[in-house]
Design a protein around this motif. Structure first.
Motif, PDB file in Angstrom:
ATOM      1  N   VAL A  21       0.963  -1.531   0.264  1.00 19.74           N
ATOM      2  CA  VAL A  21      -0.194   0.438  -0.007  1.00 19.74           C
ATOM      3  C   VAL A  21       1.056   1.289  -0.085  1.00 19.74           C
ATOM      4  CG1 VAL A  21      -1.924   1.361   1.008  1.00 19.74           C
ATOM      5  CG2 VAL A  21      -2.134  -1.462   1.215  1.00 19.74           C
ATOM      6  N   ASP A  22       0.636   2.099  -0.675  1.00 18.46           N
ATOM      7  CA  ASP A  22       1.203   3.460  -0.453  1.00 18.46           C
ATOM      8  C   ASP A  22       0.610   4.372  -1.318  1.00 18.46           C
ATOM      9  OD1 ASP A  22       1.308   2.899  -3.537  1.00 18.46           O
ATOM     10  OD2 ASP A  22       2.836   3.206  -4.357  1.00 18.46           O
ATOM     11  N   GLY A  23      -0.520   4.039  -1.448  1.00 13.95           N
ATOM     12  CA  GLY A  23      -1.737   5.326  -1.147  1.00 13.95           C
ATOM     13  C   GLY A  23      -1.646   5.863  -2.742  1.00 13.95           C
ATOM     14  N   SER A  24      -1.113   5.340  -3.774  1.00 17.20           N
ATOM     15  CA  SER A  24      -1.812   5.236  -5.390  1.00 17.20           C
ATOM     16  C   SER A  24      -3.015   4.768  -5.304  1.00 17.20           C
ATOM     17  CB  SER A  24      -0.699   4.872  -5.672  1.00 17.20           C
ATOM     18  OG  SER A  24      -0.376   3.747  -6.213  1.00 17.20           O
ATOM     19  N   PRO A  25      -3.416   5.025  -6.803  1.00 14.24           N
ATOM     20  CA  PRO A  25      -4.737   4.938  -7.183  1.00 14.24           C
ATOM     21  C   PRO A  25      -4.546   3.248  -7.549  1.00 14.24           C
ATOM     22  CG  PRO A  25      -4.620   6.613  -8.063  1.00 14.24           C
ATOM     23  CD  PRO A  25      -3.010   6.421  -7.109  1.00 14.24           C
ATOM     24  N   ALA A  26      -3.065   1.744  -8.295  1.00  9.90           N
ATOM     25  CA  ALA A  26      -3.529   1.217  -8.029  1.00  9.90           C
ATOM     26  C   ALA A  26      -2.912   0.668  -7.358  1.00  9.90           C
ATOM     27  CB  ALA A  26      -1.730   0.747  -8.918  1.00  9.90           C
ATOM     28  N   SER A  27      -2.739   1.291  -5.871  1.00 10.50           N
ATOM     29  CA  SER A  27      -2.234   0.078  -4.692  1.00 10.50           C
ATOM     30  C   SER A  27      -3.837   0.093  -4.122  1.00 10.50           C
ATOM     31  CB  SER A  27      -1.262   0.498  -3.637  1.00 10.50           C
ATOM     32  OG  SER A  27      -1.541   1.972  -3.016  1.00 10.50           O
ATOM     33  N   LEU A  28      -4.515   1.249  -3.997  1.00 10.44           N
ATOM     34  CA  LEU A  28      -6.057   1.266  -3.055  1.00 10.44           C
ATOM     35  C   LEU A  28      -6.650  -0.152  -4.134  1.00 10.44           C
ATOM     36  CD1 LEU A  28      -6.331   5.124  -2.667  1.00 10.44           C
ATOM     37  CD2 LEU A  28      -5.509   3.090  -1.500  1.00 10.44           C
ATOM     38  N   ALA A  29      -6.090  -0.223  -5.289  1.00 10.80           N
ATOM     39  CA  ALA A  29      -6.923  -0.896  -6.122  1.00 10.80           C
ATOM     40  C   ALA A  29      -6.759  -2.423  -5.588  1.00 10.80           C
ATOM     41  CB  ALA A  29      -7.456  -1.604  -7.707  1.00 10.80           C
ATOM     42  N   ALA A  30      -5.157  -2.621  -5.342  1.00 13.91           N
ATOM     43  CA  ALA A  30      -5.168  -3.840  -4.986  1.00 13.91           C
ATOM     44  C   ALA A  30      -5.325  -4.115  -3.823  1.00 13.91           C
ATOM     45  CB  ALA A  30      -3.133  -3.858  -4.639  1.00 13.91           C
ATOM     46  N   LEU A  31      -5.420  -3.431  -2.288  1.00 10.41           N
ATOM     47  CA  LEU A  31      -6.283  -3.479  -1.732  1.00 10.41           C
ATOM     48  C   LEU A  31      -7.672  -3.767  -1.505  1.00 10.41           C
ATOM     49  CD1 LEU A  31      -5.520  -3.070   1.725  1.00 10.41           C
ATOM     50  CD2 LEU A  31      -6.435  -0.245   1.718  1.00 10.41           C
ATOM     51  N   ARG A  32      -8.546  -3.170  -2.322  1.00  9.01           N
ATOM     52  CA  ARG A  32      -9.596  -3.930  -2.288  1.00  9.01           C
ATOM     53  C   ARG A  32      -9.674  -5.267  -2.678  1.00  9.01           C
ATOM     54  NH1 ARG A  32     -10.340   1.491  -3.836  1.00  9.01           N
ATOM     55  NH2 ARG A  32      -9.945   0.323  -6.190  1.00  9.01           N
ATOM     56  N   TRP A  33      -9.019  -5.493  -3.666  1.00  8.16           N
ATOM     57  CA  TRP A  33      -9.559  -6.667  -4.645  1.00  8.16           C
ATOM     58  C   TRP A  33      -8.580  -7.865  -3.204  1.00  8.16           C
ATOM     59  CZ3 TRP A  33      -6.130 -10.663  -5.274  1.00  8.16           C
ATOM     60  CH2 TRP A  33      -7.124 -11.950  -6.169  1.00  8.16           C
ATOM     61  N   ALA A  34      -7.668  -7.046  -2.514  1.00  7.82           N
ATOM     62  CA  ALA A  34      -6.601  -8.311  -1.424  1.00  7.82           C
ATOM     63  C   ALA A  34      -7.943  -8.522  -0.338  1.00  7.82           C
ATOM     64  CB  ALA A  34      -5.436  -7.667  -0.786  1.00  7.82           C
ATOM     65  N   VAL A  94      -5.053  -9.344   6.594  1.00  5.47           N
ATOM     66  CA  VAL A  94      -4.943  -8.957   5.280  1.00  5.47           C
ATOM     67  C   VAL A  94      -3.712  -7.843   6.272  1.00  5.47           C
ATOM     68  CG1 VAL A  94      -4.749  -6.777   3.880  1.00  5.47           C
ATOM     69  CG2 VAL A  94      -6.913  -8.716   4.172  1.00  5.47           C
ATOM     70  N   ASP A  95      -2.709  -7.846   5.905  1.00  3.15           N
ATOM     71  CA  ASP A  95      -1.081  -7.503   6.229  1.00  3.15           C
ATOM     72  C   ASP A  95      -1.596  -6.061   5.112  1.00  3.15           C
ATOM     73  OD1 ASP A  95      -1.086  -8.819   8.199  1.00  3.15           O
ATOM     74  OD2 ASP A  95       0.656 -10.222   7.994  1.00  3.15           O
ATOM     75  N   ALA A  96      -1.658  -5.498   5.091  1.00  5.44           N
ATOM     76  CA  ALA A  96      -1.611  -3.580   4.520  1.00  5.44           C
ATOM     77  C   ALA A  96       0.419  -3.373   4.895  1.00  5.44           C
ATOM     78  CB  ALA A  96      -2.702  -2.921   4.758  1.00  5.44           C
ATOM     79  N   VAL A  97       0.553  -3.392   3.553  1.00  7.72           N
ATOM     80  CA  VAL A  97       2.399  -3.393   4.065  1.00  7.72           C
ATOM     81  C   VAL A  97       2.381  -1.587   3.695  1.00  7.72           C
ATOM     82  CG1 VAL A  97       4.544  -3.994   3.983  1.00  7.72           C
ATOM     83  CG2 VAL A  97       3.463  -5.234   4.466  1.00  7.72           C
ATOM     84  N   THR A  98       3.090  -0.972   4.402  1.00  7.34           N
ATOM     85  CA  THR A  98       3.709   0.570   3.531  1.00  7.34           C
ATOM     86  C   THR A  98       5.131   1.112   3.813  1.00  7.34           C
ATOM     87  OG1 THR A  98       1.567   1.050   3.808  1.00  7.34           O
ATOM     88  CG2 THR A  98       3.070   2.914   3.256  1.00  7.34           C
ATOM     89  N   ARG A 148      -4.120  -5.930   8.840  1.00  9.14           N
ATOM     90  CA  ARG A 148      -3.314  -5.126  10.534  1.00  9.14           C
ATOM     91  C   ARG A 148      -2.403  -4.476   9.377  1.00  9.14           C
ATOM     92  NH1 ARG A 148      -2.411 -11.782  11.716  1.00  9.14           N
ATOM     93  NH2 ARG A 148      -1.717 -11.468   9.601  1.00  9.14           N
ATOM     94  N   ARG A 149      -1.978  -3.463   9.877  1.00  8.07           N
ATOM     95  CA  ARG A 149      -1.614  -1.852   9.418  1.00  8.07           C
ATOM     96  C   ARG A 149       0.128  -1.900   9.830  1.00  8.07           C
ATOM     97  NH1 ARG A 149      -5.528   2.688  11.280  1.00  8.07           N
ATOM     98  NH2 ARG A 149      -7.152   1.743  10.149  1.00  8.07           N
ATOM     99  N   ILE A 150       1.542  -2.317   8.281  1.00 10.85           N
ATOM    100  CA  ILE A 150       2.015  -2.711   9.318  1.00 10.85           C
ATOM    101  C   ILE A 150       3.446  -2.022   8.241  1.00 10.85           C
ATOM    102  CG2 ILE A 150       4.271  -4.276   8.446  1.00 10.85           C
ATOM    103  CD1 ILE A 150       2.209  -6.285   8.652  1.00 10.85           C
ATOM    104  N   LEU A 151       4.080  -0.759   9.311  1.00  9.87           N
ATOM    105  CA  LEU A 151       5.136   0.314   8.321  1.00  9.87           C
ATOM    106  C   LEU A 151       6.374  -0.150   8.317  1.00  9.87           C
ATOM    107  CD1 LEU A 151       5.408   3.368   7.448  1.00  9.87           C
ATOM    108  CD2 LEU A 151       4.620   3.982   9.374  1.00  9.87           C
TER     109      LEU A 151
END
Length: 167
Positions: A13-26, A37-41, A88-91
């Motif tokens: 996840v980097d906040g771009s439209p493509a990463s937001l679409a990937a997050l929704r898909w995940a 889901v481990d959302a990794v930035t 889970r938010r992972i930075l």
């Protein structure tokens, strides 16, 4: 539950439209699998392009603390409103390619967005999604950014782009 179902779906996840679409898909895929889901930035300070002394206010914006806080805000905003699975938010500090590669070791699936850069940009900057496809330890899904078709009349009236001054 099988071992694969207990492993998370990892998404970059980097906040771009493509990463937001990937997050929704995940999130949808994890919902079907019954896993988290481990959302990794990934973030890192790259001072290689800065030359000369910086004014204090500019330096404050590019300090490691400020960059980490900005990345945390992007991650937090990206997952807002998503429900149905544990997220889970992972930075992590580091290069996105390396961070996602390491996260793939314990993942059922790695999901990344593709910004669809030109071949020239990808040759210079590298492609995180291409790196993940070739090096990840688990299956990888690349979600492409949804392209909005522009009005053909507007496109016809736009000035042509040139690579620079023509000699």
């Amino acid at each position: 539950m099988s071992e694969n179902e207990s492993r998370p779906v990892v998404v970059g996840v980097d906040g771009s439209p493509a990463s937001l679409a990937a997050l929704r898909w995940a999130v949808e895929d994890a919902r079907r699998r019954g896993c988290a889901v481990d959302a990794v930035t990934a973030w890192h300070a790259d001072y290689g392009v800065m030359i000369g002394p910086l004014p204090a206010e500019v330096f404050a914006d590019v300090s490691p603390q400020a960059m980490k806080a900005a990345a945390q805000r992007v991650l937090d905003r990206s997952v807002e409103g998503l429900e149905g699975v544990e997220i889970r938010r992972i930075l992590v500090e580091g290069d996105a390619r390396d961070v996602l590669f390491k996260a793939s070791a314990d993942a059922a699936l790695l999901v990344v967005g593709s910004r669809g850069h030109s071949r020239i940009v990808e040759a210079i900057l590298g492609s995180v999604s291409a790196y993940c496809v070739h090096h990840a330890s688990c299956p990888v899904v690349v979600v492409r950014e949804v392209k909005v078709e522009q009005d053909h009349a507007l496109a016809a009236t736009a000035a042509p782009l040139t690579p620079g001054p023509l000699l």
